[in-house]
Motif scaffolding. Structure first.
Motif, short mmCIF file in Angstrom:
data_model
loop_
_atom_site.label_atom_id
_atom_site.label_comp_id
_atom_site.label_asym_id
_atom_site.label_seq_id
_atom_site.Cartn_x
_atom_site.Cartn_y
_atom_site.Cartn_z
N VAL A 102 50.54 -45.83 -1.76
CA VAL A 102 51.08 -45.48 -0.50
C VAL A 102 52.19 -46.49 -0.47
N SER A 103 51.89 -47.81 -0.54
CA SER A 103 52.88 -48.88 -0.56
C SER A 103 54.22 -48.57 -1.50
N ARG A 104 53.91 -48.09 -2.64
CA ARG A 104 54.98 -47.73 -3.49
C ARG A 104 55.98 -46.51 -2.99
N MET A 105 55.03 -45.58 -2.37
CA MET A 105 55.74 -44.43 -1.98
C MET A 105 56.68 -44.66 -0.60
N HIS A 106 56.17 -45.66 0.25
CA HIS A 106 56.77 -46.12 1.37
C HIS A 106 56.64 -47.71 1.59
N LYS A 107 57.72 -48.36 1.19
CA LYS A 107 57.55 -49.76 1.09
C LYS A 107 57.49 -50.43 2.55
N PRO A 108 56.57 -51.15 3.06
CA PRO A 108 56.42 -51.32 4.29
C PRO A 108 57.70 -52.41 4.74
N ASN A 109 58.20 -52.00 5.79
CA ASN A 109 59.40 -52.66 6.33
C ASN A 109 58.98 -53.92 7.26
N LYS A 110 59.79 -54.65 7.68
CA LYS A 110 59.78 -55.69 8.58
C LYS A 110 59.62 -55.10 9.92
N GLY A 111 58.99 -55.95 10.86
CA GLY A 111 58.90 -55.49 12.34
C GLY A 111 58.49 -56.44 13.03
N LEU A 112 58.59 -56.37 14.36
CA LEU A 112 58.22 -57.41 15.26
C LEU A 112 56.95 -57.06 15.83
N PHE A 113 55.92 -58.19 15.54
CA PHE A 113 54.62 -58.21 15.84
C PHE A 113 53.93 -59.41 16.55
N LEU A 114 52.79 -59.32 17.00
CA LEU A 114 52.18 -60.44 17.62
C LEU A 114 51.99 -61.59 16.45
N TYR A 242 51.09 -43.80 9.73
CA TYR A 242 51.09 -45.05 10.30
C TYR A 242 52.09 -45.73 10.03
N LEU A 243 52.49 -45.70 8.73
CA LEU A 243 53.81 -46.69 8.74
C LEU A 243 54.98 -46.19 9.32
N ASN A 244 55.15 -44.99 9.28
CA ASN A 244 56.34 -44.57 10.30
C ASN A 244 56.03 -44.73 11.78
N GLU A 245 54.85 -44.71 12.08
CA GLU A 245 54.66 -44.93 13.72
C GLU A 245 54.80 -46.39 14.01
N VAL A 246 54.14 -47.35 13.24
CA VAL A 246 54.33 -48.78 13.41
C VAL A 246 55.49 -49.06 13.40
N GLU A 247 56.56 -48.84 12.44
CA GLU A 247 57.99 -49.04 12.42
C GLU A 247 58.61 -48.33 14.04
N TYR A 248 58.42 -47.34 14.30
CA TYR A 248 58.81 -46.78 15.44
C TYR A 248 58.69 -47.46 16.58
N TYR A 249 57.25 -48.20 16.90
CA TYR A 249 56.89 -48.98 18.12
C TYR A 249 57.55 -50.57 17.81
N SER A 250 57.42 -50.86 16.50
CA SER A 250 58.16 -52.19 16.45
C SER A 250 59.70 -52.32 17.08
N GLU A 251 60.32 -51.04 16.65
CA GLU A 251 61.58 -50.97 17.25
C GLU A 251 61.78 -51.24 19.06
N LEU A 252 60.41 -50.54 19.44
CA LEU A 252 60.45 -50.57 20.87
C LEU A 252 59.97 -52.00 21.33
N PHE A 253 59.29 -52.70 20.62
CA PHE A 253 58.73 -54.12 20.69
C PHE A 253 60.12 -54.91 21.02
N GLN A 254 61.10 -54.40 20.01
CA GLN A 254 62.19 -55.26 19.90
C GLN A 254 63.20 -54.94 21.08
N ARG A 255 63.37 -53.95 21.44
CA ARG A 255 64.04 -53.60 22.55
C ARG A 255 63.59 -54.22 23.79
N TYR A 256 62.32 -54.30 24.05
CA TYR A 256 61.87 -54.77 25.29
C TYR A 256 61.74 -56.22 25.43
#
Length: 420
Positions: A102-114, A242-256
């Motif tokens: 799955v990681s080859r299909m969708h390379k995990p991107n960077k995001g803002l996390f705890l 989940y890869l798409n979802e985590v990226e989406y919410y990370s963008e929101l963490f960055q926004r806030y």
């Protein structure tokens, strides 16, 4: 009344006047017309094609169509093993190989996390007793010296009870600050086999062996497999989702991040999956402009008569699934009956077919609905809500586009609704 609008209303289980009113307002707001007809015609075209592939027709019964779709998922599930280079989920490293695939299909991107240091502090402040007992440690400090922090944090989801988690551990999130977060890559991993026994009850309850922590940027597979048909296809689909979802919410963490005063409350609201609980005073007053709810959960899972299911809405969850389906279509396209391309564009597709008793029932062609139904086939469960939520999104996208849906959902996810 336009028969296309009436048919779409029937699929969505809403009063036809709701859809007629929405179309009128959307046409006026955008200057566009014929969008609902286009959606209806595309649905018909895709159905014609896929029924032909399945050697069926509109005269086929609902059970014939449903069983053919289930059969297609069985074939694709088996072919997925070949694409991943494994022959059984019973092999010791199956979970690791699936994660790598799955990681080859969708390379995990960077995001803002705890930050991991902050996560360790939270564990030390409120020790997870069941995790400590399961691993044989007396305190958190000793545990974290030897154990992987992300695995321990992941275990909160399946070992500690929800009352303690929500009432005690996650209560600490109320004091989180923007500085407690850092940018790092999303991690998709298989947990070690030592968690198998501890996670058995969780997997039995959830009916799947994968979960995630948005705030930590981790998606994890519990290496427990039942071996039932459809299980692997569902797992791969969920991981992509989940890869798409985590990226989406990370963008929101960055926004806030820019507003420390409300940062913690906003993050908590996102993690809870808050939705509008009741109509606000503004929503009780009529408007000439189109209005949509923003619903970040599948409400029909809990109550198929929830009032929000009968209101125009967009759903980020359905968007994450749409992108997962698009990524899945590239897998091993030479596996017969159209390969995984068969499912391309079918997220919002479905129609009514007659039962043996002559009653028309809705059959979803959505791959997620179909694979979920296969995995729980013995319980005779059928799924429709992924298809219906995708159709609401498709209506919005027909007028404004997918990127606008993503942006406007993020702009209004905390408020719970918007007006155009």
């Amino acid at each position: 009344m336009n028969h296309c609008v009436e048919h779409i209303a029937r699929i969505l289980r809403v009063d036809k006047n709701v859809i007629t009113d929405l179309e009128t307002k959307l046409n006026k707001a955008t200057g566009k017309a014929g969008v609902f007809e286009d959606i209806y015609n595309e649905n018909e075209k895709l159905l014609d094609n896929r029924l032909e592939v399945l050697k069926l027709s509109y005269q086929s019964s609902a059970s014939e169509v449903y069983n053919a779709l289930i059969g297609k998922v069985r074939v694709d599930d088996a072919k997925l093993f070949e694409a991943m280079g494994i022959f059984s989920v019973r092999v010791p490293d199956a979970a690791e190989k699936i994660a790598e695939f799955v990681s080859r299909m969708h390379k995990p991107n960077k995001g803002l996390f705890l930050k991991k240091e902050k996560a360790a502090q939270l564990l030390a402040a409120e020790p997870p007793k069941k995790i400590l007992a399961a691993l044989g440690y007396k305190n958190v400090e000793a545990m974290l010296q030897k154990e992987d922090l992300l695995e321990v944090f992941s275990a909160l989801r399946f070992l500690e009870d929800s009352e303690w988690l929500n009432g005690t551990f996650f209560k600490q999130y109320e004091n989180l600050k923007p500085d407690d977060f850092e940018e790092r890559p999303i991690e998709l991993r298989a947990l070690s086999s030592r968690w198998i026994k501890a996670a058995e009850k969780f997997v039995a309850k959830k009916y799947h062996n994968v979960s995630h922590l948005k705030e930590m940027g981790v998606i994890f597979i519990i290496p427990i497999f039942s071996g039932i048909p459809g299980e692997t296809l569902r797992l791969v689909s969920l991981l992509l989702h989940y890869l798409n979802e985590v990226e989406y919410y990370s963008e929101l963490f960055q926004r806030y991040q820019s507003d420390e005063k409300v940062f913690a409350n906003n993050v908590i609201s996102l993690l809870r999956g808050d939705v509008l609980e009741k109509r606000t005073p503004e929503l009780l007053v009529g408007s000439e402009n189109p209005r949509f709810l923003v619903v970040q959960r599948y409400l029909a899972k809990d109550d198929e008569n929830d009032w929000r299911l009968f209101e125009p809405r967009i759903n980020p969850e359905a968007l994450h699934w749409q992108r997962a389906e698009e990524q899945l279509r590239v897998v091993n396209n030479n596996n017969g009956n159209g390969g995984f391309k068969f499912w391309a564009g079918l997220g919002a597709v479905g129609d009514f077919f007659p039962t043996e008793a002559g009653v028309d029932i809705l059959v979803s062609f959505n791959i997620v609905d179909t694979v979920m139904a296969l995995v729980r086939e013995k319980e005779l469960l059928k799924y429709l809500y992924h298809h219906q939520e995708a159709l609401w999104n498709k209506i919005f996208i027909g007028y404004f586009g997918e990127e606008k849906l993503r942006k406007i959902s993020q702009d209004n996810i905390l408020r719970g609704w918007f007006e155009i």
